[in-house]
Design an enzyme around this catalytic site. Sequence first.
Site, PDB file in Angstrom:
ATOM      1  N   TYR A 381       0.811  -1.211   0.000  1.00 23.80           N
ATOM      2  CA  TYR A 381       0.000   0.000   0.000  1.00 23.80           C
ATOM      3  C   TYR A 381       0.848   1.266   0.000  1.00 23.80           C
ATOM      4  CZ  TYR A 381      -4.979  -0.904  -0.038  1.00 23.80           C
ATOM      5  OH  TYR A 381      -6.250  -1.176  -0.451  1.00 23.80           O
ATOM      6  N   GLU A 388       1.588   6.166  -7.303  1.00 16.55           N
ATOM      7  CA  GLU A 388       0.510   7.029  -7.773  1.00 16.55           C
ATOM      8  C   GLU A 388       0.894   8.503  -7.645  1.00 16.55           C
ATOM      9  OE1 GLU A 388      -2.985   5.992  -5.621  1.00 16.55           O
ATOM     10  OE2 GLU A 388      -2.965   3.883  -6.274  1.00 16.55           O
TER      11      GLU A 388
END
Length: 457
Positions: A381, A388
């Site tokens: 994560y 991103e």
Amino acid sequence: MPSTDRSYGVRSASSSQGARTSCSPDGPPCPFRCAGAERREKGADPRLWVPARRRAHTERRCQFLRLWHGWLSSCCGGLDTPPAPPQHPGSPAAAMQNQVLTPHVYWAQRHREVYLRVELSDVQHPDISITENVLHFKAHGHGAKGDNVYEFHLEFLEPVKPQLTHKLTQRQVNITVQKKENHWWERLTKQEKRPLFLAPDFDRWLDESDAEMELKAKEEERINKIRMESRVPNDSFANLKRGYLFMYNLVQFLGFSWIFVNMTVRLFILGKDSFYDTFHTMADMMYFCQMLAVVEIINALLRVTRSPVIPTLIQFFGRNIILFVIIGSLEEMQSKAVVFFIFYLWSTIEIFRYPFYMLACIDIDWKLLTWIRYSIWIPCYPLGCLAEAVSVIQSIPLFSETGKFSFTLPYPLNITVKFSFFLQIYLIIIFLGLFVNFRHLYKQRRRRYGPKKRKTN
């Protein structure tokens, strides 16, 4: 002058005539001329009686000889001695034979029931009943007096229900009797004096105050259970819902597995060259999987699943903004190496998450898969959010140059709002979303693998 026998003591003149008297005042005639018999023969001089200690010794010899003589009679066809007559009804031996054997019984009580524990082992078919508020027990087993038939009767202090339950174990018999009125008894039996065979069962014994607390706890547990059952509706479509969730998770697992396997094979074959054409080879399948993920939001809103709505919304919109807006709308971004890392990290998480949910639909818990599902997000994560963020930073100058998705406010403002401004705000939202999802996943993992809370009094 009386003759003397070295084996059995003093013998009087009358004993030589063959008289057979008893060794004890109430016993049968003695076939042997022991001192106990001869000292009671008529005409025996009291001065010739043997001392008490020697007399007892010779009487024991007499009993041994009678036993030996009986054994010889059974083996060799009998000797010339008459059999011993039957016991008198008032003798101690006959009283022992007619005595009723009672087992040890231990008892405890609660407000609603009475517990009895009978110390008898190897009991097969006990006869237990309650008639006119009296408990009758009779069974064959091994107790304090050996392997015999034991029985007892207990008249209870207050009325009880005639139906009882009992459980046989190898060492004891457990009996449960229901009271007609739910309150505490001062004692078990109607008679004030406690029977000798009855004792408290300290393994189950509670004072009245402790029993009241236990009763309240059970009542609260029952009420809570009823409340929980009333909250959960009777789902008549449970099997249909399970089948639907199983198929959804299976499709997503196959889609992300196809992406992960293809990217891995291309990485080993092409090396770094596979970084730059990832979007053109994997985009169609990634579009399909991410658009299908809208089902997870619907399931959370309709309470088909227990997933929280906010973390599901954050993950869905976060990924789709990156996929459709940042990468899909700019051709310059589609050939960036960061696309490879974003797709690879997304698929790495999902190839373990979806099969976990898929097996949960059919009540299968694979411990290795469960551990990976609750652990793989720890490295993936943060790395996924970092990738991103890198893609957003790389796209900001491209959106500023092309003016794509920029707009101008109407008169009198006439201000041009560039889309790159929203991307800068979105960078902050990415890390806020990371915090929310990370906290949610950490709670899930701690609930599953964290230390159990100990109950304190």
